[in-house]
Design a protein around this motif. Sequence first.
Motif, mmCIF file in Angstrom:
data_model
loop_
_atom_site.group_PDB
_atom_site.id
_atom_site.type_symbol
_atom_site.label_atom_id
_atom_site.label_comp_id
_atom_site.label_asym_id
_atom_site.label_seq_id
_atom_site.Cartn_x
_atom_site.Cartn_y
_atom_site.Cartn_z
ATOM 1 N N UNK A 1 0.977 67.523 27.831
ATOM 2 C CA UNK A 1 0.808 68.790 28.548
ATOM 3 C C UNK A 1 -0.488 69.452 28.105
ATOM 4 N N UNK A 2 -1.311 69.843 29.070
ATOM 5 C CA UNK A 2 -2.559 70.543 28.802
ATOM 6 C C UNK A 2 -2.509 71.898 29.506
ATOM 7 N N UNK A 3 -2.632 72.969 28.724
ATOM 8 C CA UNK A 3 -2.681 74.325 29.262
ATOM 9 C C UNK A 3 -4.095 74.844 29.051
ATOM 10 N N UNK A 4 -4.927 74.672 30.071
ATOM 11 C CA UNK A 4 -6.338 75.031 29.954
ATOM 12 C C UNK A 4 -6.525 76.544 29.973
ATOM 13 N N UNK A 5 -7.558 77.002 29.260
ATOM 14 C CA UNK A 5 -7.911 78.421 29.236
ATOM 15 C C UNK A 5 -9.183 78.673 30.035
ATOM 16 N N UNK A 6 -9.532 77.737 30.907
ATOM 17 C CA UNK A 6 -10.734 77.862 31.723
ATOM 18 C C UNK A 6 -10.357 78.137 33.175
ATOM 19 N N UNK A 7 -11.332 78.628 33.957
ATOM 20 C CA UNK A 7 -10.995 79.224 35.249
ATOM 21 C C UNK A 7 -11.221 78.341 36.469
ATOM 22 N N UNK A 8 -12.058 77.343 36.400
ATOM 23 C CA UNK A 8 -12.416 76.591 37.606
ATOM 24 C C UNK A 8 -11.193 76.038 38.316
ATOM 25 N N UNK A 9 -11.142 76.238 39.620
ATOM 26 C CA UNK A 9 -10.001 75.761 40.397
ATOM 27 C C UNK A 9 -9.890 74.244 40.359
ATOM 28 N N UNK A 10 -11.022 73.554 40.128
ATOM 29 C CA UNK A 10 -11.015 72.093 40.087
ATOM 30 C C UNK A 10 -10.134 71.549 38.961
ATOM 31 N N UNK A 11 -9.801 72.395 37.994
ATOM 32 C CA UNK A 11 -8.930 71.966 36.893
ATOM 33 C C UNK A 11 -7.540 71.617 37.422
ATOM 34 N N UNK A 12 -7.089 72.366 38.430
ATOM 35 C CA UNK A 12 -5.743 72.133 38.965
ATOM 36 C C UNK A 12 -5.757 71.727 40.437
ATOM 37 N N UNK A 13 -6.924 71.502 40.969
ATOM 38 C CA UNK A 13 -7.049 71.071 42.362
ATOM 39 C C UNK A 13 -8.196 70.065 42.469
ATOM 40 N N UNK A 14 -7.929 68.765 42.565
ATOM 41 C CA UNK A 14 -6.621 68.181 42.836
ATOM 42 C C UNK A 14 -5.651 68.275 41.654
ATOM 43 N N UNK A 15 -4.383 68.259 41.987
ATOM 44 C CA UNK A 15 -3.313 68.421 41.023
ATOM 45 C C UNK A 15 -3.259 67.232 40.076
ATOM 46 N N UNK A 16 -2.964 67.517 38.804
ATOM 47 C CA UNK A 16 -2.703 66.484 37.814
ATOM 48 C C UNK A 16 -1.349 66.795 37.193
ATOM 49 N N UNK A 17 -0.548 65.808 36.974
ATOM 50 C CA UNK A 17 0.851 66.008 36.583
ATOM 51 C C UNK A 17 0.997 66.849 35.320
ATOM 52 N N UNK A 18 0.155 66.631 34.319
ATOM 53 C CA UNK A 18 0.345 67.287 33.023
ATOM 54 C C UNK A 18 -0.610 68.450 32.781
#
Length: 381
Positions: free
Chosen positions: A120-137
């Motif tokens: 599990x990675x809980x990023x503290x950065x803002x770019x939407x590309x971090x979660x789009x496209x979606x990555x499971x963890x």
Amino acid sequence: MKKTAVTIITLWLTLTMSAVMAIAETIKVGAILAVTGGASFLGAPEARTLQMLTEEINAQGGINGKKIELILRDSAGSPERSVSFARQLIEEQRVFAIIGPSTSGETMRIKQIAEEGKTILLSLAAAEAIVNPLARYVFKTPQNDRFAAARIFMTMNELGIEKIAVVSGNDGFGQAGRGQLEQIAPDFGIKILANEVYDSRATDLSALVTRLMSNREVEAVVNWSIVPAQAIVARNMRQAGWDVPLFQSHGFGNIRYVEVAGAAAEGIIFPAGRLLIAEVLDDEHPQKEVLLKYKNDYESRYNEPASTFGGHAYDALMILARAIEEAGTDREKVRDAIENMQGFVGTGGIFNFSPTDHNGLDIDAFAMLTVKDGKFVKYEP
């Protein structure tokens, strides 16, 4: 003699097993943060927040009786160091989850590493590309840069601003933000007349400002960065006598940027979560209690103003803690618990995650702020 040897061996085995059991009773949480370097305005308050919360949670007995073992690594904002630390935390330390990194560029470099390691990675950065496209963890706690861009353009519409210049750092956050501004500007009737990228390590941007000023149709400037250049852009604009409105990204949410920019920071407009104006929220606001507690705890302990960046770390650890409390220490069940978490009140907003949304925040998580008399206040057009 034999009895003595047996006793010693038995004692050694007992102590060893006790140590192993004690380790097993902890939840290892890795953190990759830019505690030093150019992005330390982000990473330092994030690290202090995690240390404070870890001590608080452990003092209360941990999570379901298991204490958190925080393993903090200072990336100094380097993507290369973040990659090395991510592999180390996953493969050697076998952490349960990772919080961070502080910047978008670093996060994008380790996103696939977390996926491959099923961590599990809980990023503290803002770019939407971090979660789009979606990555499971992969999840993140800061608000999406697309919504930040939209809030800026909505404010420009209210002010009658139509023609702008965009400047951005050449790091991952700057690139992602510039892309969002370019993509949605037409939706708000905004024309980008100039679009400049600067070295995020720059110490003087007066030449860039001079080029922008040559276009007399520019009605406002948007600067998108997380580095100290935010203050440099403001100073150089004011030194040149250019008094068009300056909008900053949500990466401006640390009062230290205002202190560095000095008088040039007056009037800067930017989107941010409500942590920076917690005191003036209505008592009925669902975030007020959480915001004031975190703000007061942090400021009384560290004797410095709380920032939105420390708040992102608060949200990450508290989301993880809530998921573990609900699902136990089966990582897959905890991942599922985060993905389906609804109504979590954090510093960045009210999180509603889903299988298609690993950020969980919408545009309402933002308020528009400005700088007045050296302080952050709610912006009133």
